[in-house]
Design a protein around this motif. Structure first.
Motif, PDB file in Angstrom:
ATOM      1  N   GLY A   8       0.779  -1.228   0.000  1.00 46.04           N
ATOM      2  CA  GLY A   8       0.000   0.000   0.000  1.00 46.04           C
ATOM      3  C   GLY A   8       0.812   1.279   0.000  1.00 46.04           C
ATOM      4  N   GLY A   9       2.120   1.164   0.119  1.00 51.80           N
ATOM      5  CA  GLY A   9       2.944   2.367   0.088  1.00 51.80           C
ATOM      6  C   GLY A   9       2.961   2.998  -1.292  1.00 51.80           C
ATOM      7  N   GLY A  10       3.479   4.216  -1.349  1.00 49.05           N
ATOM      8  CA  GLY A  10       3.564   4.914  -2.625  1.00 49.05           C
ATOM      9  C   GLY A  10       3.683   6.406  -2.396  1.00 49.05           C
ATOM     10  N   SER A  11       3.470   7.150  -3.467  1.00 49.52           N
ATOM     11  CA  SER A  11       3.577   8.606  -3.396  1.00 49.52           C
ATOM     12  C   SER A  11       2.194   9.233  -3.351  1.00 49.52           C
ATOM     13  N   VAL A  12       2.078  10.308  -2.582  1.00 49.60           N
ATOM     14  CA  VAL A  12       0.801  11.004  -2.443  1.00 49.60           C
ATOM     15  C   VAL A  12       1.094  12.464  -2.163  1.00 49.60           C
ATOM     16  N   GLN A  13       0.180  13.329  -2.529  1.00 51.65           N
ATOM     17  CA  GLN A  13       0.360  14.753  -2.266  1.00 51.65           C
ATOM     18  C   GLN A  13      -0.126  15.104  -0.864  1.00 51.65           C
ATOM     19  N   GLY A 120       7.963  -6.767   9.315  1.00 48.77           N
ATOM     20  CA  GLY A 120       7.853  -6.880   7.876  1.00 48.77           C
ATOM     21  C   GLY A 120       9.038  -6.197   7.209  1.00 48.77           C
ATOM     22  N   GLN A 121       9.058  -6.219   5.879  1.00 45.12           N
ATOM     23  CA  GLN A 121      10.178  -5.639   5.141  1.00 45.12           C
ATOM     24  C   GLN A 121      10.033  -4.138   4.952  1.00 45.12           C
ATOM     25  N   GLY A 122       8.845  -3.621   5.194  1.00 47.35           N
ATOM     26  CA  GLY A 122       8.608  -2.191   5.088  1.00 47.35           C
ATOM     27  C   GLY A 122       7.997  -1.788   3.765  1.00 47.35           C
ATOM     28  N   THR A 123       7.260  -0.697   3.792  1.00 48.51           N
ATOM     29  CA  THR A 123       6.693  -0.112   2.575  1.00 48.51           C
ATOM     30  C   THR A 123       6.861   1.400   2.659  1.00 48.51           C
ATOM     31  N   GLN A 124       7.362   1.991   1.576  1.00 53.91           N
ATOM     32  CA  GLN A 124       7.712   3.415   1.577  1.00 53.91           C
ATOM     33  C   GLN A 124       6.490   4.278   1.286  1.00 53.91           C
ATOM     34  N   VAL A 125       6.312   5.301   2.095  1.00 55.25           N
ATOM     35  CA  VAL A 125       5.283   6.307   1.858  1.00 55.25           C
ATOM     36  C   VAL A 125       5.987   7.647   1.687  1.00 55.25           C
ATOM     37  N   THR A 126       5.700   8.312   0.572  1.00 54.22           N
ATOM     38  CA  THR A 126       6.305   9.604   0.280  1.00 54.22           C
ATOM     39  C   THR A 126       5.210  10.628   0.056  1.00 54.22           C
TER      40      THR A 126
END
Length: 129
Positions: A8-13, A120-126
Motif C-alpha cells: 500500500g505504500g507509494g507517493s501522495v500529495q 515486515g520488510q517495510g513499505t515506503q510512503v512519500t
C-alpha cells in the motif's frame, strides 16, 4: 516461519490519503500486540499506531485524528488508514507484531521498537508538498 508482508505504500500529495495493509503468515497470534512503526533515514524508528488483541488502540501524538489502525484476526491482517497526510509523514512504514505477555501488557505508543520480535520488510510512503 513467521512472515509479515506490507503493501500500500507509494507517493501522495499533501492532504491525500493512503491505506497500508499487512498480512501475517506462519503463525496465528490469538493474543498479540500489533503495531505500525516508521523510520526516516538517520532517525530512530517511531511507533505510529498500536492495537492489542483486546481491541485497545494507541496512537502517537503526531498522527492522532489522522491515522486509523485496524485488524482482522480471522485474516491475520493489519491495516493503517492514513488521511490528511503531511510531508513529515514521509517514511518507511513497518508492520510489527509480538505475542509476549510483556509486550501485550505495554502495547501502546510508548513501547519501543526493540520490544517487537516480528517485522515486515517495510513499505515506503512519500508525501510531496
Amino acid at each position: 516461519q513467521v512472515k509479515l508482508v506490507e503493501s500500500g505504500g507509494g507517493s501522495v500529495q499533501t492532504g491525500g490519503s493512503r491505506k497500508l495493509s499487512c498480512v501475517g503468515s506462519g503463525y496465528r497470534y490469538t493474543d498479540h500486540c500489533w503495531a505500525w512503526f516508521r523510520q526516516v533515514p538517520g532517525q530512530e524508528r517511531e511507533g505510529v499506531a498500536f492495537i492489542n488483541s483486546d481491541g485497545s488502540i494507541s496512537y502517537a501524538d503526531s498522527v492522532k485524528g489522522r491515522f486509523t489502525i485496524s485488524q482482522d484476526n480471522a485474516k491475520n491482517t493489519l491495516s493503517l488508514q492514513m488521511n490528511s497526510l503531511k510531508p513529515e509523514d514521509t517514511a518507511m512504514y513497518y508492520c510489527v507484531a509480538d505475542p509476549s505477555a510483556l509486550v501485550r501488557l505495554r502495547c501502546g505508543a510508548d513501547l519501543a521498537a526493540v520490544n517487537f520480535g516480528d517485522w515486515g520488510q517495510g513499505t515506503q510512503v512519500t508525501v510531496s508538498s
